[in-house]
Enzyme design. Structure first.
Site, PDB file in Angstrom:
ATOM      1  N   GLY A 147      28.584  45.808  43.620  1.00 56.24           N
ATOM      2  CA  GLY A 147      27.463  45.009  43.145  1.00 56.24           C
ATOM      3  C   GLY A 147      26.178  45.794  43.024  1.00 56.24           C
ATOM      4  O   GLY A 147      25.311  45.462  42.210  1.00 56.24           O
TER       5      GLY A 147
ATOM      6  N   ALA B 234      28.995  44.586  48.142  1.00 53.31           N
ATOM      7  CA  ALA B 234      28.943  43.193  48.578  1.00 53.31           C
ATOM      8  C   ALA B 234      29.144  43.095  50.082  1.00 53.31           C
ATOM      9  O   ALA B 234      29.661  44.006  50.726  1.00 53.31           O
ATOM     10  CB  ALA B 234      30.024  42.384  47.862  1.00 53.31           C
TER      11      ALA B 234
ATOM     12  N   GLU C 252      35.885  48.135  43.816  1.00 52.25           N
ATOM     13  CA  GLU C 252      36.420  46.820  44.186  1.00 52.25           C
ATOM     14  C   GLU C 252      37.946  46.787  44.259  1.00 52.25           C
ATOM     15  O   GLU C 252      38.510  46.069  45.103  1.00 52.25           O
ATOM     16  CB  GLU C 252      35.937  45.756  43.191  1.00 52.25           C
ATOM     17  CG  GLU C 252      34.460  45.401  43.307  1.00 52.25           C
ATOM     18  CD  GLU C 252      33.564  46.251  42.430  1.00 52.25           C
ATOM     19  OE1 GLU C 252      32.414  45.861  42.217  1.00 52.25           O
ATOM     20  OE2 GLU C 252      34.016  47.330  41.964  1.00 52.25           O
TER      21      GLU C 252
ATOM     22  N   GLU D 181      26.368  47.435  39.744  1.00 52.76           N
ATOM     23  CA  GLU D 181      26.203  46.394  38.727  1.00 52.76           C
ATOM     24  C   GLU D 181      24.749  45.958  38.595  1.00 52.76           C
ATOM     25  O   GLU D 181      24.264  45.707  37.486  1.00 52.76           O
ATOM     26  CB  GLU D 181      27.109  45.211  39.069  1.00 52.76           C
ATOM     27  CG  GLU D 181      28.585  45.555  38.869  1.00 52.76           C
ATOM     28  CD  GLU D 181      29.532  44.513  39.446  1.00 52.76           C
ATOM     29  OE1 GLU D 181      30.482  44.135  38.750  1.00 52.76           O
ATOM     30  OE2 GLU D 181      29.325  44.096  40.608  1.00 52.76           O
TER      31      GLU D 181
END
Length: 267
Positions: free
Chosen positions: A118, A73, A141, A121
């Protein structure tokens, strides 16, 4: 529909259609293709266009350059968000990963370099994951005071099992492509120079099959995993019945009996 690019002007991704394949490329190489809300909005528009274009049979998702698929991110953007804004942001991100997962057409993640946070993901939401030899995966994270928020806590355990998933999520460990293959996170590992060609070969193989059969197979797997085997079997039977009444079934069975190649229309 037309096979031209959507009307939306993209600033953070490249969007190209070549025959039945759509190529979506994260294009922020200076920040290792980091994700922010503008990127997610563009991904949503791109995948909706691919979904709605009947000429498109599959999508390849990758990142610009050879250093990163998506390194994570945009921390600078995230650092200023309040708790409520974080929740709104992650729900939008989850909506995009759900769109990828349930597109009704195969989406192949061609992972070149880092796929972290992300990025991991996004890859997990794809139908199939092909990793270059230089790929690295992780959900780091917890190292910056947060947790996975775009599906990592749900898709990683489904792919690699609860124990391995929790170890990766809680440690923030980054693993290489071979380890990702060993635990079932990726389908194949190939040389970087062969990454897109291999993704194309897989999509071309899938695209020779009946579009409805492909779509409903994806639906049955995705929906069935959310419940018991018995519930999944009911879903399978229902979709199998729909296939049974399709033009594709008539064409496919006729072609088989007549010893010719089928010409599927997706209906």
């Amino acid at each position: 529909m037309s096979s031209s690019a959507p009307a939306v002007k993209f600033e953070n991704i490249l969007y190209e259609k070549k025959g039945p394949i759509v190529y979506v490329t994260l294009n922020r190489p200076k920040v290792l293709n980091a994700l922010n809300q503008a990127v997610f909005a563009e991904l949503k528009a791109a995948f909706e266009d691919a979904r709605d274009d009947s000429s498109v049979r599959g999508v390849i998702l990758t990142g610009s350059g050879d250093k990163a698929f998506v390194a994570g991110a945009d921390i600078a953007e995230m650092s200023s968000l309040t708790a409520s804004q974080m929740q709104e942001s992650t729900r939008r991100s989850q909506g995009v990963t759900e769109l990828l997962e349930n597109l009704g057409k195969p989406v192949i993640a061609a992972v070149n370099g880092f796929a972290l946070g992300g990025g991991c993901e996004l890859a997990m939401a794809c139908t199939i994951r092909i990793a270059a030899e230089n790929a690295k995966f992780g959900q780091p994270e917890v190292k910056i005071g947060i947790m996975p928020g775009a599906g990592g806590t749900q898709r990683l355990p489904r792919l690699v099992g609860k124990g391995r998933a929790l170890q990766l999520i809680l440690s923030g460990e980054i693993i290489n492509a071979q380890d990702a293959y060993r635990i079932g996170l990726v389908n194949e590992v190939v040389p970087l120079t062969n990454l897109i060609a291999r993704a194309e070969a897989i999509l071309n193989q899938i695209s020779s099959n009946a579009p409805l059969g492909v779509k409903f197979s994806i639906d049955a797997v995705n929906k069935g995993l959310d419940g018991s085997v018995s519930e999944g079997l009911l879903i399978e039977a229902s979709l199998f019945g729909i296939c049974g009444g399709s033009e594709d079934k008539k064409e496919g069975t006729s072609a088989f009996l007549e010893k010719r190649a089928p010409k599927f229309q997706g209906r």
